[in-house]
Motif scaffolding. Structure first.
Motif, PDB file in Angstrom:
ATOM      1  N   VAL A  56       0.821  -1.295   0.080  1.00 47.77           N
ATOM      2  CA  VAL A  56       0.027   0.096  -0.174  1.00 47.77           C
ATOM      3  C   VAL A  56       0.946   1.132   0.078  1.00 47.77           C
ATOM      4  CG1 VAL A  56      -1.650   1.397   1.396  1.00 47.77           C
ATOM      5  CG2 VAL A  56      -1.956  -1.220   1.096  1.00 47.77           C
ATOM      6  N   ARG A  57       0.558   2.317  -0.782  1.00 47.70           N
ATOM      7  CA  ARG A  57       1.261   3.460  -0.898  1.00 47.70           C
ATOM      8  C   ARG A  57       1.333   4.278   0.630  1.00 47.70           C
ATOM      9  NH1 ARG A  57       0.952   5.112  -7.020  1.00 47.70           N
ATOM     10  NH2 ARG A  57       0.586   3.168  -7.897  1.00 47.70           N
ATOM     11  N   SER A  58       2.095   4.731   0.789  1.00 50.83           N
ATOM     12  CA  SER A  58       2.049   5.304   1.968  1.00 50.83           C
ATOM     13  C   SER A  58       2.500   7.021   1.951  1.00 50.83           C
ATOM     14  CB  SER A  58       3.279   4.660   3.080  1.00 50.83           C
ATOM     15  OG  SER A  58       4.393   4.832   2.495  1.00 50.83           O
ATOM     16  N   SER A  59       2.574   7.324   0.765  1.00 50.65           N
ATOM     17  CA  SER A  59       2.783   8.973   0.490  1.00 50.65           C
ATOM     18  C   SER A  59       2.313   9.111  -0.840  1.00 50.65           C
ATOM     19  CB  SER A  59       4.313   9.092   0.409  1.00 50.65           C
ATOM     20  OG  SER A  59       5.047   8.449  -0.785  1.00 50.65           O
ATOM     21  N   TYR A  60       2.193  10.235  -1.147  1.00 49.64           N
ATOM     22  CA  TYR A  60       1.843  10.931  -2.373  1.00 49.64           C
ATOM     23  C   TYR A  60       2.723  10.880  -3.516  1.00 49.64           C
ATOM     24  CZ  TYR A  60      -1.638  13.016   1.176  1.00 49.64           C
ATOM     25  OH  TYR A  60      -2.294  13.243   2.384  1.00 49.64           O
ATOM     26  N   ASP A  61       2.879   9.767  -4.058  1.00 45.77           N
ATOM     27  CA  ASP A  61       4.044   9.553  -4.951  1.00 45.77           C
ATOM     28  C   ASP A  61       3.827  10.204  -6.056  1.00 45.77           C
ATOM     29  OD1 ASP A  61       2.224   8.070  -5.871  1.00 45.77           O
ATOM     30  OD2 ASP A  61       3.166   6.256  -5.363  1.00 45.77           O
ATOM     31  N   ASP A  62       4.046   9.513  -7.078  1.00 43.21           N
ATOM     32  CA  ASP A  62       4.002  10.095  -8.646  1.00 43.21           C
ATOM     33  C   ASP A  62       2.591  10.336  -8.910  1.00 43.21           C
ATOM     34  OD1 ASP A  62       3.658   7.292  -8.647  1.00 43.21           O
ATOM     35  OD2 ASP A  62       3.882   7.156 -10.676  1.00 43.21           O
ATOM     36  N   ARG A  63       1.629   9.967  -8.314  1.00 41.78           N
ATOM     37  CA  ARG A  63       0.264  10.392  -8.521  1.00 41.78           C
ATOM     38  C   ARG A  63      -0.374  11.541  -7.783  1.00 41.78           C
ATOM     39  NH1 ARG A  63      -3.112   5.509  -8.249  1.00 41.78           N
ATOM     40  NH2 ARG A  63      -4.460   6.691  -9.324  1.00 41.78           N
ATOM     41  N   GLY A  64       0.681  12.165  -7.237  1.00 45.73           N
ATOM     42  CA  GLY A  64       0.371  13.634  -6.560  1.00 45.73           C
ATOM     43  C   GLY A  64      -0.886  13.511  -5.575  1.00 45.73           C
ATOM     44  N   GLN A  65      -1.956  13.894  -6.105  1.00 51.61           N
ATOM     45  CA  GLN A  65      -3.370  14.112  -5.342  1.00 51.61           C
ATOM     46  C   GLN A  65      -4.122  12.900  -5.026  1.00 51.61           C
ATOM     47  OE1 GLN A  65      -3.401  17.408  -3.880  1.00 51.61           O
ATOM     48  NE2 GLN A  65      -1.302  17.360  -4.838  1.00 51.61           N
ATOM     49  N   ALA A  66      -3.669  11.632  -5.314  1.00 47.75           N
ATOM     50  CA  ALA A  66      -4.384  10.654  -5.204  1.00 47.75           C
ATOM     51  C   ALA A  66      -4.606  10.212  -3.726  1.00 47.75           C
ATOM     52  CB  ALA A  66      -3.691   9.411  -6.130  1.00 47.75           C
ATOM     53  N   PRO A  67      -5.928   9.400  -3.568  1.00 49.66           N
ATOM     54  CA  PRO A  67      -5.893   9.022  -2.257  1.00 49.66           C
ATOM     55  C   PRO A  67      -4.678   8.164  -1.877  1.00 49.66           C
ATOM     56  CG  PRO A  67      -7.942   9.011  -3.380  1.00 49.66           C
ATOM     57  CD  PRO A  67      -7.013   9.182  -4.393  1.00 49.66           C
ATOM     58  N   ILE A  68      -4.392   7.970  -0.607  1.00 50.34           N
ATOM     59  CA  ILE A  68      -3.301   7.254  -0.137  1.00 50.34           C
ATOM     60  C   ILE A  68      -3.264   5.856  -0.418  1.00 50.34           C
ATOM     61  CG2 ILE A  68      -1.737   6.302   1.897  1.00 50.34           C
ATOM     62  CD1 ILE A  68      -2.400   9.177   3.005  1.00 50.34           C
ATOM     63  N   LEU A  69      -4.650   5.218  -0.299  1.00 57.19           N
ATOM     64  CA  LEU A  69      -4.669   3.681  -0.609  1.00 57.19           C
ATOM     65  C   LEU A  69      -4.823   3.298  -2.115  1.00 57.19           C
ATOM     66  CD1 LEU A  69      -6.414   2.467   2.822  1.00 57.19           C
ATOM     67  CD2 LEU A  69      -4.372   2.552   2.265  1.00 57.19           C
ATOM     68  N   ASP A  70      -4.825   4.330  -2.890  1.00 57.36           N
ATOM     69  CA  ASP A  70      -5.137   3.975  -4.040  1.00 57.36           C
ATOM     70  C   ASP A  70      -3.782   3.362  -4.781  1.00 57.36           C
ATOM     71  OD1 ASP A  70      -6.184   3.988  -6.811  1.00 57.36           O
ATOM     72  OD2 ASP A  70      -5.836   6.160  -7.309  1.00 57.36           O
ATOM     73  N   GLY A  71      -3.482   2.142  -4.929  1.00 62.63           N
ATOM     74  CA  GLY A  71      -2.428   1.614  -5.925  1.00 62.63           C
ATOM     75  C   GLY A  71      -2.994   0.448  -6.308  1.00 62.63           C
ATOM     76  N   GLN A  72      -1.883  -0.485  -6.775  1.00 65.83           N
ATOM     77  CA  GLN A  72      -2.176  -1.883  -7.555  1.00 65.83           C
ATOM     78  C   GLN A  72      -3.081  -2.694  -6.688  1.00 65.83           C
ATOM     79  OE1 GLN A  72       1.705  -3.498  -8.190  1.00 65.83           O
ATOM     80  NE2 GLN A  72       2.541  -1.753  -9.115  1.00 65.83           N
ATOM     81  N   GLU A  73      -3.102  -2.557  -5.514  1.00 67.60           N
ATOM     82  CA  GLU A  73      -4.010  -3.500  -4.680  1.00 67.60           C
ATOM     83  C   GLU A  73      -5.519  -3.073  -5.095  1.00 67.60           C
ATOM     84  OE1 GLU A  73      -1.732  -1.682  -3.353  1.00 67.60           O
ATOM     85  OE2 GLU A  73      -0.362  -2.718  -2.162  1.00 67.60           O
ATOM     86  N   VAL A  74      -5.645  -1.832  -5.117  1.00 65.65           N
ATOM     87  CA  VAL A  74      -7.003  -1.487  -5.706  1.00 65.65           C
ATOM     88  C   VAL A  74      -7.359  -1.708  -6.870  1.00 65.65           C
ATOM     89  CG1 VAL A  74      -8.562   0.474  -5.868  1.00 65.65           C
ATOM     90  CG2 VAL A  74      -7.495   0.444  -3.728  1.00 65.65           C
TER      91      VAL A  74
END
Length: 161
Positions: A56-74
Motif C-alpha cells: 500500500v502506498r504510504s505517501s503521495y508519490d507520482d500520482r500527486g493528489q491521489a488517495p493514499i490507499l489508491d494503488g495496485q491493490e485497489v
C-alpha cells in the motif's frame, strides 16, 4: 469528532460472489452506487494473496493528489470484482472540521477525473460525475450518506469472526 473514510465507490454491477469470497464489507448507496470501504490491512492481505509486489502506498508519490490507499491493490480488487463501469477511489481525513479529502475516478485503466485533493469539494465533484444529484439541503457527499460513515476501520471490525 474525526472522519477518516477510504473507499472504492462502484457505479453499476460487480461480482457478488467475489465480495462474499473476499469477505469485503459493502454499503449500497443511492444512484446505483456501492461503497467498498478500504483499510491498509485488508489491502496488504490482498496483495499477499494475489502476489502483488508493491505494498500500500504510504505517501503521495507520482500520482500527486491521489488517495493514499489508491494503488495496485485497489486495481486488483476492482479486477476481482469484475467492475465494468466507472469507479471512484475516495478518502477523507478530518478532525474537528479541519482536514482534507481526495478523489479520483477510473473507467478501466483510464483516469476520467482527478486525482484531486483539497479541504472540500473533491468527493462531491467525483460523485456528480458518477450521477449523484444533490438536494437543496444536502451536497452530494451527504445525499449518498457518506457523512454518516466515520471510519473505514469500523467496517472491518467483525471480519475476523
Amino acid at each position: 469528532m474525526g472522519h477518516y473514510l477510504s473507499a472504492v465507490i462502484v457505479k453499476g454491477e460487480y461480482s457478488e460472489a467475489e465480495v462474499e469470497r473476499l469477505r469485503l464489507p459493502m454499503v449500497s448507496l443511492s444512484f446505483d452506487l456501492t461503497l467498498f470501504p478500504l483499510c491498509a490491512q485488508f489491502l496488504d492481505d490482498l496483495a499477499e494473496a494475489e502476489g502483488i509486489d508493491q505494498s500500500v502506498r504510504s505517501s503521495y508519490d507520482d500520482r500527486g493528489q491521489a488517495p493514499i490507499l489508491d494503488g495496485q491493490e485497489v486495481e486488483r480488487l476492482v479486477e476481482l470484482l469484475e467492475v465494468e463501469g466507472p469507479y471512484a477511489v475516495i478518502e477523507t481525513d478530518y478532525f474537528g472540521g479541519v482536514g482534507e479529502q481526495a478523489a479520483v475516478i477510473y473507467l478501466g485503466e483510464e483516469t476520467v477525473f482527478g486525482p484531486e485533493r483539497g479541504p472540500v469539494g473533491a468527493i462531491n465533484k467525483a460523485l456528480r460525475r458518477l450521477g449523484v444529484r444533490r438536494t437543496l439541503a444536502r451536497d452530494e457527499f451527504d445525499t449518498v450518506g457518506l457523512g454518516n460513515m466515520r471510519r473505514s476501520s469500523d467496517f472491518f471490525r467483525d471480519r475476523s469472526k
